[in-house]
Design a protein around this motif. Structure first.
Motif, PDB file in Angstrom:
ATOM      1  N   LYS A  95      33.317  48.375  46.836  1.00  0.00           N
ATOM      2  CA  LYS A  95      34.775  48.290  47.047  1.00  0.00           C
ATOM      3  C   LYS A  95      35.414  47.436  45.954  1.00  0.00           C
ATOM      4  CE  LYS A  95      38.492  49.156  49.349  1.00  0.00           C
ATOM      5  NZ  LYS A  95      39.092  50.473  49.100  1.00  0.00           N
ATOM      6  N   LYS A  96      34.755  46.335  45.622  1.00  0.00           N
ATOM      7  CA  LYS A  96      35.297  45.461  44.576  1.00  0.00           C
ATOM      8  C   LYS A  96      35.299  46.170  43.218  1.00  0.00           C
ATOM      9  CE  LYS A  96      35.306  40.796  42.841  1.00  0.00           C
ATOM     10  NZ  LYS A  96      34.714  39.483  42.792  1.00  0.00           N
ATOM     11  N   LEU A  97      34.230  46.894  42.922  1.00  0.00           N
ATOM     12  CA  LEU A  97      34.185  47.664  41.672  1.00  0.00           C
ATOM     13  C   LEU A  97      35.290  48.718  41.633  1.00  0.00           C
ATOM     14  CD1 LEU A  97      30.346  48.215  41.193  1.00  0.00           C
ATOM     15  CD2 LEU A  97      31.851  46.856  39.718  1.00  0.00           C
ATOM     16  N   GLU A  98      35.544  49.321  42.786  1.00  0.00           N
ATOM     17  CA  GLU A  98      36.612  50.321  42.877  1.00  0.00           C
ATOM     18  C   GLU A  98      37.977  49.655  42.671  1.00  0.00           C
ATOM     19  OE1 GLU A  98      37.893  53.955  45.871  1.00  0.00           O
ATOM     20  OE2 GLU A  98      36.992  52.156  46.739  1.00  0.00           O
ATOM     21  N   ASN A  99      38.199  48.526  43.325  1.00  0.00           N
ATOM     22  CA  ASN A  99      39.470  47.803  43.182  1.00  0.00           C
ATOM     23  C   ASN A  99      39.702  47.318  41.752  1.00  0.00           C
ATOM     24  OD1 ASN A  99      40.046  48.178  45.892  1.00  0.00           O
ATOM     25  ND2 ASN A  99      39.326  46.147  46.505  1.00  0.00           N
ATOM     26  N   GLN A 100      38.607  47.018  41.054  1.00  0.00           N
ATOM     27  CA  GLN A 100      38.706  46.542  39.674  1.00  0.00           C
ATOM     28  C   GLN A 100      38.819  47.690  38.672  1.00  0.00           C
ATOM     29  OE1 GLN A 100      35.068  44.126  40.282  1.00  0.00           O
ATOM     30  NE2 GLN A 100      36.166  42.565  39.115  1.00  0.00           N
ATOM     31  N   GLY A 101      38.686  48.914  39.152  1.00  0.00           N
ATOM     32  CA  GLY A 101      38.848  50.077  38.285  1.00  0.00           C
ATOM     33  C   GLY A 101      37.597  50.488  37.522  1.00  0.00           C
ATOM     34  N   PHE A 102      36.423  50.009  37.929  1.00  0.00           N
ATOM     35  CA  PHE A 102      35.177  50.384  37.263  1.00  0.00           C
ATOM     36  C   PHE A 102      34.619  51.712  37.770  1.00  0.00           C
ATOM     37  CE2 PHE A 102      34.991  45.747  36.547  1.00  0.00           C
ATOM     38  CZ  PHE A 102      34.771  45.730  35.184  1.00  0.00           C
ATOM     39  N   ILE A 103      34.889  51.999  39.045  1.00  0.00           N
ATOM     40  CA  ILE A 103      34.388  53.230  39.657  1.00  0.00           C
ATOM     41  C   ILE A 103      35.483  53.880  40.491  1.00  0.00           C
ATOM     42  CG2 ILE A 103      31.997  52.371  39.743  1.00  0.00           C
ATOM     43  CD1 ILE A 103      32.470  52.104  42.858  1.00  0.00           C
ATOM     44  N   VAL A 104      35.238  55.112  40.858  1.00  0.00           N
ATOM     45  CA  VAL A 104      36.150  55.838  41.735  1.00  0.00           C
ATOM     46  C   VAL A 104      35.303  56.601  42.761  1.00  0.00           C
ATOM     47  CG1 VAL A 104      36.284  57.885  40.244  1.00  0.00           C
ATOM     48  CG2 VAL A 104      38.160  57.369  41.786  1.00  0.00           C
ATOM     49  N   LYS A 105      35.838  56.687  43.978  1.00  0.00           N
ATOM     50  CA  LYS A 105      35.194  57.478  45.034  1.00  0.00           C
ATOM     51  C   LYS A 105      35.897  58.825  45.100  1.00  0.00           C
ATOM     52  CE  LYS A 105      33.923  53.684  48.098  1.00  0.00           C
ATOM     53  NZ  LYS A 105      34.142  53.087  49.428  1.00  0.00           N
TER      54      LYS A 105
END
Length: 150
Positions: A66-76
């Motif tokens: 979730k943190k990686l997603e919020n930081q823009g590193f990954i997307v679901k």
């Protein structure tokens, strides 16, 4: 016997500390880089598989992802057939960081294995894989809510 696991633990903690310091510039902390590397190497992987690869519980993986997603590193992204399944993909930002993470991993391997022959390196890998497989049995057992008997 327990000295071996202590050594492995010290190595793991030292490497984790180094990585957390070196990856601070990318705003990657507390092992997040482990998740990002697995997602970059396996685009479309599901969260549960990432947790299994890293050997953490689903809650820990969910927080890091979730943190990686919020930081823009990954997307679901939704699976085409099963909307309950969310596949994980690196973003452009994640893909830009990945080569540095990969290079750091290769450098760390080189430093860690300095002075070992190719045969020693291969033997070490074989032995550590056997140890990991032994531990995985207990990990799976405990993960399902069971208690080990000592």
């Amino acid at each position: 016997m327990k000295e071996i696991l202590r050594e492995i633990g010290m190595i793991a903690r030292a490497l984790d500390s180094v990585s957390n310091i070196e990856f601070k510039d990318f705003d990657l902390t507390k092992g997040q880089y482990l998740y990002l590397v697995r997602i970059c190497e396996n685009p479309g992987i599901i969260q549960e598989k990432v947790a299994e690869m890293i050997k953490v519980d689903r809650t820990t993986a969910a927080r890091a992802i979730k943190k990686l997603e919020n930081q823009g590193f990954i997307v679901k992204k939704n699976d085409d057939y099963n909307k309950k399944i969310k596949k994980l993909f690196p973003t452009v930002k994640g893909e830009r960081v990945y080569p540095f993470l990969k290079k750091e991993g290769e450098y760390t391997d080189k430093v860690a294995l300095a002075g070992l022959s190719p045969d020693e390196t291969e033997t070490m890998l074989d032995l550590l894989q056997k140890v990991r497989k032994n531990i995985e049995v207990d990990w799976e057992y405990v993960k399902k809510g069971n208690k080990r008997e000592y």
